[in-house]
Enzyme design. Structure first.
Site, short mmCIF file in Angstrom:
data_model
loop_
_atom_site.label_atom_id
_atom_site.label_comp_id
_atom_site.label_asym_id
_atom_site.label_seq_id
_atom_site.Cartn_x
_atom_site.Cartn_y
_atom_site.Cartn_z
N SER A 15 6.52 4.44 53.82
CA SER A 15 6.47 5.58 52.91
C SER A 15 5.18 6.39 53.06
CB SER A 15 6.65 5.12 51.46
OG SER A 15 5.65 4.17 51.10
N HIS A 36 7.51 0.44 64.33
CA HIS A 36 7.76 -0.73 65.19
C HIS A 36 9.24 -1.04 65.37
CE1 HIS A 36 8.95 -3.60 61.99
NE2 HIS A 36 8.18 -2.84 61.23
N LYS A 110 -5.47 0.29 53.28
CA LYS A 110 -6.40 -0.11 52.22
C LYS A 110 -6.41 -1.63 52.13
CE LYS A 110 -5.58 4.11 49.56
NZ LYS A 110 -5.05 4.70 48.30
N GLY A 139 -8.03 7.27 48.72
CA GLY A 139 -8.07 7.99 47.45
C GLY A 139 -6.76 7.85 46.70
N ALA A 143 2.74 8.13 47.74
CA ALA A 143 3.43 8.75 48.88
C ALA A 143 4.42 9.83 48.44
CB ALA A 143 4.14 7.68 49.70
N LYS A 195 -9.49 -1.86 44.28
CA LYS A 195 -8.64 -1.25 43.24
C LYS A 195 -7.27 -1.89 43.20
CE LYS A 195 -5.70 1.30 45.84
NZ LYS A 195 -4.25 1.56 45.68
N SER A 258 2.77 2.54 41.07
CA SER A 258 1.95 1.55 41.76
C SER A 258 2.67 0.21 41.83
CB SER A 258 0.61 1.37 41.03
OG SER A 258 -0.04 0.19 41.45
N ASN A 260 1.31 -2.55 42.85
CA ASN A 260 0.38 -3.56 42.35
C ASN A 260 0.45 -3.67 40.83
OD1 ASN A 260 -1.13 -4.35 44.90
ND2 ASN A 260 -1.43 -2.14 44.93
N GLU A 285 0.10 -4.93 48.38
CA GLU A 285 -1.17 -5.14 49.09
C GLU A 285 -2.16 -5.95 48.27
OE1 GLU A 285 -2.24 -4.76 52.00
OE2 GLU A 285 -1.47 -2.99 53.01
#
Length: 339
Positions: A15, A36, A110, A139, A143, A195, A258, A260, A285
């Protein structure tokens, strides 16, 4: 398109990689996007959009899909890596023998190196040598919003000032995408890794039901941990008040786009780690970043209590509410204390 006249080759067709490729192409540049999985690239070429992640954003005519890595890397001297942090080094080793002699590398990844907690600049230097110019962009960027052309701003740091200016020229669009050059190469890299960890914690807090006060306190103290770790690495403290620090931290901790944050919310509501990851369905991540940041902090002797408690939940089976109570029960101290 002539094989050697693309402005940028983007490695990674998820994304975010797709969104950045769209942004570059929308700026009038010829861009090559490589992934890939040849079947995925063929689907993108057929649909002329990334139907899985960005279904409502058609590809500009100057965005070219490529499944052959050698062809993609021959198309441009400038290579943008947009892959998960745990495969970053592997991808660099894969592309090294195929890169042009005048190649320059920038990444939007990141995180830190898996297991070792090394900065990605060190991974890149080890894989590619000391001569290639390096850069990083980071930053508050979701996406979908970036691809849709909604206003967005990021930080850009590079080892070579000319490379930084060239990248700013390629990416910056006065209508929607502001790119700020920042000389702090270490700080811009670090903010994006820390973050992700704090965003999991913010999600846990909300999942438990602690409310806005607790979330804000966690974000603020998370920024302290980010700054503390950055200081130990020699980063500029002002960087963490910019796009790659506070900007990305606030975005990731407060908006349900997000992964996360959503992952943390599920944990706060009592879901186990594996089930939460499965439900997200994409790379979280912050899960790996937590271990990597903890390794780095321990190596540098930096106390990061929020990161430690999130690690205990993710890897040691601690209940999210118990982790929160551990943090709340810490000894009283000066707000500006170093621990």
């Amino acid at each position: 398109m002539n094989a050697l006249n693309a402005a940028m080759t983007v490695i990674g067709a998820g994304s975010y990689g797709t969104a950045l490729a769209i942004t570059l192409a929308r700026n009038g540049h010829h861009v090559v996007l490589w992934g890939h999985d040849p079947k995925h690239i063929a689907t993108l070429q057929h649909d002329r959009c990334n139907a899985a992640f960005l279904p409502d954003v058609p590809f500009p005519d100057t965005l070219h899909l490529e499944s052959d890595l050698a062809t993609a890397l021959a198309a441009s001297r400038d290579i943008l890596i947009v892959v998960p942090s745990h495969v970053f080094g592997q991808v660099l080793r894969q592309i090294k023998p195929l890169m042009r002699p005048d190649a320059r590398l920038v990444w939007a990844t990141k995180g830190l190196e898996a297991e070792t907690g090394r900065l990605l600049q060190d991974v890149a230097r080890e894989a590619l040598g000391d001569d290639i110019p390096l850069a990083v962009i980071s930053g508050p960027t979701f996406a979908k919003e970036l691809a849709a052309g909604l206003p967005t701003a990021i930080s850009l740091a590079a080892t070579d000032p000319q490379f930084a200016e060239d990248l700013q020229h390629l990416l910056h669009c006065g209508k929607s995408f502001r790119v700020y050059i920042n000389p702090d190469f270490i700080g811009v890299q670090l903010g994006g890794a820390v973050k992700n960890v704090i965003a999991i914690g913010a999600g846990m807090s909300d999942g438990i039901g602690f409310g806005a006060n607790a979330r804000t306190a966690l974000i603020t103290r998370g920024l302290v941990e980010m700054s503390r770790l950055g200081a130990a690495l020699g980063a500029d403290p002002e960087t963490f008040m910019g796009m790659a620090g506070l900007g990305d931290l606030v975005l990731t901790c407060t908006d349900n786009q997000s992964r996360n944050r959503r992952f943390g919310m599920m944990l706060g509501q009592g879901m186990d780690v594996q089930s939460a990851q499965d439900k997200i369905g994409q790379v979280v991540e912050g899960y790996r970043n937590t271990k990597e940041v903890r390794v780095l902090a321990q190596r540098l002797g930096v106390e990061m209590p929020i990161t430690e408690e999130i690690y205990q939940v993710l890897y040691c089976g601690k209940i999210a509410r118990e982790a929160a109570l551990t943090l709340l029960g810490r000894a009283r101290k000066d707000e500006r204390s170093s621990n």
